[in-house]
Each structure stands twice: as C-alpha cells, then as structure tokens.
Design a protein around this motif. Structure first.
Motif, short mmCIF file in Angstrom:
data_model
loop_
_atom_site.label_atom_id
_atom_site.label_comp_id
_atom_site.label_asym_id
_atom_site.label_seq_id
_atom_site.Cartn_x
_atom_site.Cartn_y
_atom_site.Cartn_z
N ARG A 54 0.88 -1.34 -0.13
CA ARG A 54 0.17 -0.41 0.01
C ARG A 54 1.39 1.66 -0.19
O ARG A 54 -0.13 1.98 -0.34
CB ARG A 54 -0.49 0.26 1.53
CG ARG A 54 -2.06 -1.02 1.01
CD ARG A 54 -3.33 -0.60 1.98
NE ARG A 54 -4.26 -1.87 1.92
CZ ARG A 54 -4.20 -3.02 1.94
NH1 ARG A 54 -3.14 -3.37 3.33
NH2 ARG A 54 -5.51 -3.78 2.65
N LEU A 55 2.23 0.29 0.21
CA LEU A 55 2.59 1.96 0.28
C LEU A 55 4.09 1.81 -0.48
O LEU A 55 5.25 3.30 -0.80
CB LEU A 55 3.57 2.43 1.82
CG LEU A 55 2.60 1.82 2.96
CD1 LEU A 55 4.00 2.21 4.17
CD2 LEU A 55 2.08 3.42 3.65
N GLY A 56 3.00 1.29 -1.89
CA GLY A 56 4.33 1.44 -2.66
C GLY A 56 5.76 1.04 -3.31
O GLY A 56 6.70 0.36 -3.59
N ALA A 57 5.65 -0.53 -1.76
CA ALA A 57 6.74 -1.05 -2.11
C ALA A 57 6.69 -2.30 -2.00
O ALA A 57 6.92 -3.00 -1.67
CB ALA A 57 7.46 -0.94 -0.62
N GLY A 58 5.49 -3.59 -2.89
CA GLY A 58 4.63 -3.73 -3.22
C GLY A 58 5.85 -4.67 -4.00
O GLY A 58 5.06 -5.62 -5.04
N GLY A 59 7.23 -4.62 -4.41
CA GLY A 59 7.39 -5.23 -6.32
C GLY A 59 8.23 -6.50 -5.44
O GLY A 59 7.85 -7.02 -4.70
N HIS A 60 8.78 -7.42 -6.63
CA HIS A 60 9.39 -8.56 -5.62
C HIS A 60 9.91 -8.41 -4.96
O HIS A 60 11.20 -7.52 -4.43
CB HIS A 60 9.99 -9.22 -6.99
CG HIS A 60 11.05 -8.73 -7.77
ND1 HIS A 60 11.02 -8.24 -8.89
CD2 HIS A 60 12.19 -9.11 -7.55
CE1 HIS A 60 11.87 -7.80 -9.17
NE2 HIS A 60 13.23 -8.23 -8.37
N LEU A 61 10.38 -9.39 -3.65
CA LEU A 61 11.33 -9.88 -3.29
C LEU A 61 13.10 -10.83 -3.32
O LEU A 61 12.40 -11.28 -3.70
CB LEU A 61 10.40 -10.76 -1.85
CG LEU A 61 8.99 -9.55 -1.29
CD1 LEU A 61 8.47 -10.80 -0.06
CD2 LEU A 61 9.77 -8.40 -1.05
N GLY A 62 13.98 -10.22 -3.26
CA GLY A 62 15.10 -10.57 -3.36
C GLY A 62 14.96 -11.21 -5.02
O GLY A 62 14.66 -9.66 -5.90
N THR A 63 15.32 -12.03 -6.11
CA THR A 63 15.23 -12.22 -7.00
C THR A 63 14.42 -12.42 -7.76
O THR A 63 13.69 -11.56 -8.77
CB THR A 63 15.74 -13.09 -7.54
OG1 THR A 63 15.44 -14.67 -7.02
CG2 THR A 63 17.31 -13.09 -6.92
N GLY A 64 13.13 -12.61 -6.32
CA GLY A 64 11.73 -13.39 -7.58
C GLY A 64 11.82 -14.09 -8.06
O GLY A 64 10.52 -14.63 -8.14
N SER A 65 12.18 -15.00 -8.23
CA SER A 65 12.73 -15.94 -8.37
C SER A 65 12.07 -17.46 -7.49
O SER A 65 12.19 -18.52 -8.06
CB SER A 65 14.14 -15.81 -9.12
OG SER A 65 14.93 -16.95 -9.01
N GLN A 66 11.85 -16.57 -6.58
CA GLN A 66 11.78 -18.17 -5.76
C GLN A 66 10.73 -18.59 -5.64
O GLN A 66 10.03 -17.67 -5.82
CB GLN A 66 12.77 -17.76 -4.73
CG GLN A 66 11.79 -16.28 -3.68
CD GLN A 66 12.06 -15.14 -4.24
OE1 GLN A 66 12.19 -14.92 -5.00
NE2 GLN A 66 11.95 -13.93 -3.27
N TRP A 67 10.73 -19.66 -5.59
CA TRP A 67 8.88 -20.78 -5.73
C TRP A 67 8.56 -20.60 -4.01
O TRP A 67 8.72 -20.72 -2.96
CB TRP A 67 9.31 -22.10 -5.52
CG TRP A 67 9.92 -22.22 -7.11
CD1 TRP A 67 10.53 -22.09 -7.73
CD2 TRP A 67 8.67 -22.21 -8.30
NE1 TRP A 67 10.72 -22.69 -9.51
CE2 TRP A 67 9.21 -22.45 -9.37
CE3 TRP A 67 7.23 -21.86 -8.61
CZ2 TRP A 67 8.63 -22.04 -11.11
CZ3 TRP A 67 6.76 -22.21 -9.79
CH2 TRP A 67 7.34 -22.24 -10.91
N PHE A 68 6.73 -19.80 -4.22
CA PHE A 68 5.71 -19.53 -3.21
C PHE A 68 4.86 -21.22 -3.50
O PHE A 68 4.33 -20.97 -4.09
CB PHE A 68 5.15 -18.42 -3.10
CG PHE A 68 4.36 -17.86 -2.15
CD1 PHE A 68 4.37 -17.99 -0.98
CD2 PHE A 68 3.01 -18.24 -2.69
CE1 PHE A 68 3.27 -17.23 -0.09
CE2 PHE A 68 2.34 -17.90 -1.71
CZ PHE A 68 2.60 -17.73 -0.07
N SER A 69 5.16 -21.72 -2.44
CA SER A 69 4.00 -22.90 -2.15
C SER A 69 2.69 -22.34 -1.44
O SER A 69 3.19 -21.71 0.12
CB SER A 69 4.66 -23.84 -1.31
OG SER A 69 5.28 -24.73 -2.27
N TRP A 70 1.86 -22.69 -1.35
CA TRP A 70 0.69 -21.68 -0.96
C TRP A 70 -0.62 -23.38 -0.92
O TRP A 70 -0.71 -24.39 -2.06
CB TRP A 70 0.24 -20.19 -1.29
CG TRP A 70 -0.21 -20.71 -2.99
CD1 TRP A 70 0.82 -20.98 -4.06
CD2 TRP A 70 -1.46 -20.84 -3.78
NE1 TRP A 70 -0.27 -21.11 -5.02
CE2 TRP A 70 -1.62 -21.17 -4.54
CE3 TRP A 70 -2.81 -20.89 -3.33
CZ2 TRP A 70 -2.80 -21.12 -5.62
CZ3 TRP A 70 -3.55 -21.66 -3.73
CH2 TRP A 70 -3.65 -21.78 -4.61
#
Length: 468
Positions: free
Chosen positions: A340-356
């Motif tokens: 919401r503050l504009g810091a919603g870009g990818h974290l780290g490289t952005g290529s890491q996998w996220f299981s959900w």
C-alpha cells in the motif's frame, strides 16, 4: 471502488433457528465481539431505526456521540436483513442472508462502505465487523442451538470427539469453527480457559494429567495436533529453539499419552510444514526425501515430525502444510502493508518458489484426514497413512505472488526489495527473511492420487476470493 468484505459459512441447522438469533439485534454482540451493544427503536421492519456501538473503547465512545441511527433498508423474514449506517458522504451496509442448501443453511455476511472516505471507514468500522468470521459463526451456532439437558447438539452427528491441540490459534480456530458449524463434537486442548464458543480441556503441553485421563476415557477419539508458535519471527538460535520446543514437546506429550489409552486414536492429523524440504527450486512431492542436514526452520520441522513417531493411532497423516491463503492470515498483512506504501515489488530475485494453499482446500484436506465429508456437498475421501502435502498443485514464483498482492491493494506498481535490504530490515520487522527468500516448490502428489479436487488450484482464483 467500494470497500467490501463477504464471507459465508455452512451450518448443519435450519434457517429458522439461525434467523431467530440474527434478526434479534440485541443478540448481535453475543456472536460478534466487535459489537458492544445494539438494539432497534421498535419492531423489526423496513424503515425501522436503531443504534449499535463498536466494542473498541475509543471508537465506541465516538460512535455513540456522533453516529446517526442506522436504518433497516430490507428485511425478508427467515432469509435476509440489511442495515444501513450513514457515514460522512456515504454509508455502511451490513447484509445478512440465509439460504437453505445441502441439508443445512449457508449464512453470508457482507459489509460494504461507499463515499469519499470508504477506505478509511473500511479499516476502522468495516474491518472489525468482519474479522474472525469463523469464530463469529461458531458463536452463532451455539446461540442458535436450543439449550437442552443431556448431550450437546454436537452429539446429533454420530462419530468420535475431535480434539484440536492448539485449537485457540489461528488455524485451530478456523478448523474448530468449521467442524462445530457442521455439528461435530469438538474440544480444544488449551493452556488456560478463555472466552470461547468451544469446549476446552486444559493441559500444559508437556506432561500427562487430567487431560490425558479425559481423552483416554472417550469411546471414540480423533485428534488434530496444530500446536506451535508462529514461524514468523527472527531466525535467531533462541527463536529457533522456541519454535522447536513449542512443537516437539507437546507432540511428544500427546504421543506418550496415546500409548496409555485403552483404545487407539481413530484418526490423527499431525500438522507439519513444507519448509521441511528446504531451500530448493526443484519440485518436491511426498516421495522426495527431505534434506537431513539443513539447519534453521527445516531442522525444526524434521524434529517435529520425528516426535510423532510411535503415536497410537489406527489412521494417521502428517500434513505438510504450505502457506495458508486466507483473509486474516498474517502473511497478508505482512505483504499488503508495504504494498500500500508502494513497496510491493518482488522480494529478492523474485524467482524463488512460493508454495501455498487456500484455507478452503486446507480445511477439506483435514476433513479427509479425519474421515469426514470434505464439505456439505461432498462425500469422504480416503487418504493413505503417511505424509500428505497440503499445498496447491500450482506453486508460483515470488514475482507472481507480489503482482497479486499489488492488485489486491489497488497499487499497480511497487519497488522491489533486494535480499540484503530484507535481511537488514528483518530485525526491525520481527520476521525471518528466509520465509520470503527461500524457494519451496512443494506438490500435492498424495492428494492428487487420491482424487482430491482443489477448489482453488490457481492463485488468481484464491486472490479473487480474498477480494470478494
């Protein structure tokens, strides 16, 4: 864009008994703790007016002094009720509806705000009303079931007592609420009594006691072990030891107690986590051996699973759970606040996998492990003993996750956060950067082989439900 939140729960009850509670606004505070008081100025009818006050002290006092009366804008006895609370330049609508379906009733609550300050009033007035909806429904169930001597209404559904260890936690409350509303007999193991719609049994999580005697005396018993502190804390040696002790010691206590009972637990669902697979971009299902020498959170989960060895249960699964997607989940506030503050870009490289996994599918997987129908409209699904990955068949990379987060909060762009920045900020934010930076690509091999059909296989649909 109008601020709104919608949630539904199926009840093993006719609509009429739920309507008797919902339509009596004086009883609203009894099932929604966000409301301190409520009443109508006359009989329930369209055009009738009334007042309610939030339970938060400062907000409640301000509301009593400044808020005008709400108006009943629609009422259909036994089916729906709508209240309209004026706000500066707009208003708040609270909609309750009942629909008989699948031998019970679906209760839906929708809270929406309109006007120039809808987002601000959504956070201060709307959000408290919808937070903890599952527990609200459990309270509503207890109020709607007529008081009677002898066995509780839960006994109307034949079957074992389901005991949830860690039932006062986030996932435990969601599970216990779902089972209670479905009419099952549920009890929580808890360290101390607290106001709750659930039967509670006190234990210390370490040693045998009266709790073990009570459970051992049950004719039939199911057990779900969800005990454990939140993983979302700095990964210091001290915190890792707290995480280990909060999981391993209670699990050992349950296992040792089960060996003394006259009969085995019928079905035991033992919580675990996909973090056991460690940091890897490779896909991992239940046939993939977890690494044996990885430190940190993976080591904590390994010890947690080892503590379950020897449990006296006729059927048991170890449920390796991915990150839960649900409106009140801690991860959402962790990610949506900076977005919401504009810091919603990818974290780290952005290529890491996220299981959900979406909460609806997690609840259905637990029900399968307990031998129960997956939902009111479905039958049972037999799972084999052993490890079960409770995770969506479609993990995503972090950059896709963050794109959904930005869409959810309505901010189309976001500044990325490099890994060094995340690690530096972790201490201030009181979190573990490994939760965001490590790659876990878990797959639900056992669930798919058993014929489990995910309601939310794709993250797009899961976030669409969050935004409803």
């Amino acid at each position: 864009m109008t601020w709104h939140r919608t949630a539904s729960q199926w009840f093993q009850l006719p609509a009429g008994v739920l309507w008797d509670v919902v339509s009596d606004l004086r009883r609203w505070p009894d099932w929604n703790p966000a409301v301190a008081e409520a009443d109508l100025d006359g009989p329930l009818a369209e055009g009738a007016t009334g007042h309610y006050a939030p339970s938060r002290r400062m907000l409640g006092a301000l509301h009593r002094r400044t808020a005008p009366a709400f108006t009943v804008t629609h009422v259909e006895p036994g089916r729906s009720l709508v209240l309209r609370q004026p706000q500066p330049g707009g208003g708040q609508d609270i909609v309750w509806s009942l629909e008989e379906r699948d031998g019970g009733t679906v209760f839906t609550q929708r809270v929406s705000l309109d006007g120039p300050l809808e987002q601000q009033f959504g956070l201060t007035a709307g959000e408290p009303l919808v937070r903890g909806f599952a527990a609200q429904c459990a309270r509503l169930y207890r109020l709607a079931v007529p008081a009677r001597p002898g066995p509780s209404h839960d006994a109307a559904r034949p079957g074992p007592l389901t005991v949830v260890a860690g039932g006062n936690g986030y996932l435990g409350t969601l599970l216990a609420s779902d089972l209670v509303c479905s009419g099952y007999d549920v009890a929580l193991l808890t360290h101390s009594f607290r106001p709750s719609p659930f039967r509670q049994i006190v234990w210390d999580g370490k040693s045998a006691g009266d709790w073990s005697t009570q459970l051992g005396a049950e004719e039939r018993l199911n057990l779900v072990n969800l005990v454990g502190l939140s993983l979302d804390r700095p990964g210091t040696p001290e915190n890792l030891e707290k995480l280990r002790a909060s999981r391993v010691e209670p699990t050992r206590a349950l296992v040792e107690a089960s060996r003394t009972w006259n009969r085995a637990v019928e079905r035991w669902v033992q919580q675990s986590a996909v973090g056991i697979y460690g940091d890897s971009p490779e896909p991992m299902d239940e046939s993939s051996p977890p690494p044996s020498n990885v430190p940190g959170l993976a080591a904590v989960v390994r010890e947690w699973e080892d503590a379950f060895d020897g449990a006296a249960a006729s059927n048991s699964i170890v449920l390796r759970t991915a990150v839960i997607i649900e409106r009140d989940a801690a991860i959402l506030s962790r990610l949506t606040t900076p977005a919401r503050l504009g810091a919603g870009g990818h974290l780290g490289t952005g290529s890491q996998w996220f299981s959900w996994i979406h909460i609806t599918d997690w609840l259905r997987a637990v029900r399968a492990g307990l031998g129960l129908p997956l939902s009111a409209a479905e039958g049972t699904l037999e799972l084999p003993n052993g490890v079960v990955n409770a995770t969506s068949p479609h993990p995503v990379q972090n950059r896709e996750l963050m794109a959904h987060i930005r869409e959810l909060v309505g901010i189309p762009v976001g500044i990325p956060a490099p890994a060094p920045l995340l690690r530096a900020a972790a201490g201030v934010l009181r979190t573990n950067p490994a939760l965001a930076l490590e790659s876990i690509r878990a797959l639900p091999g056992v669930l798919k082989s058993a014929g489990f059909e995910f309601r939310y296989p794709q993250l797009t649909a899961a976030f669409r439900e969050l935004a409803a």
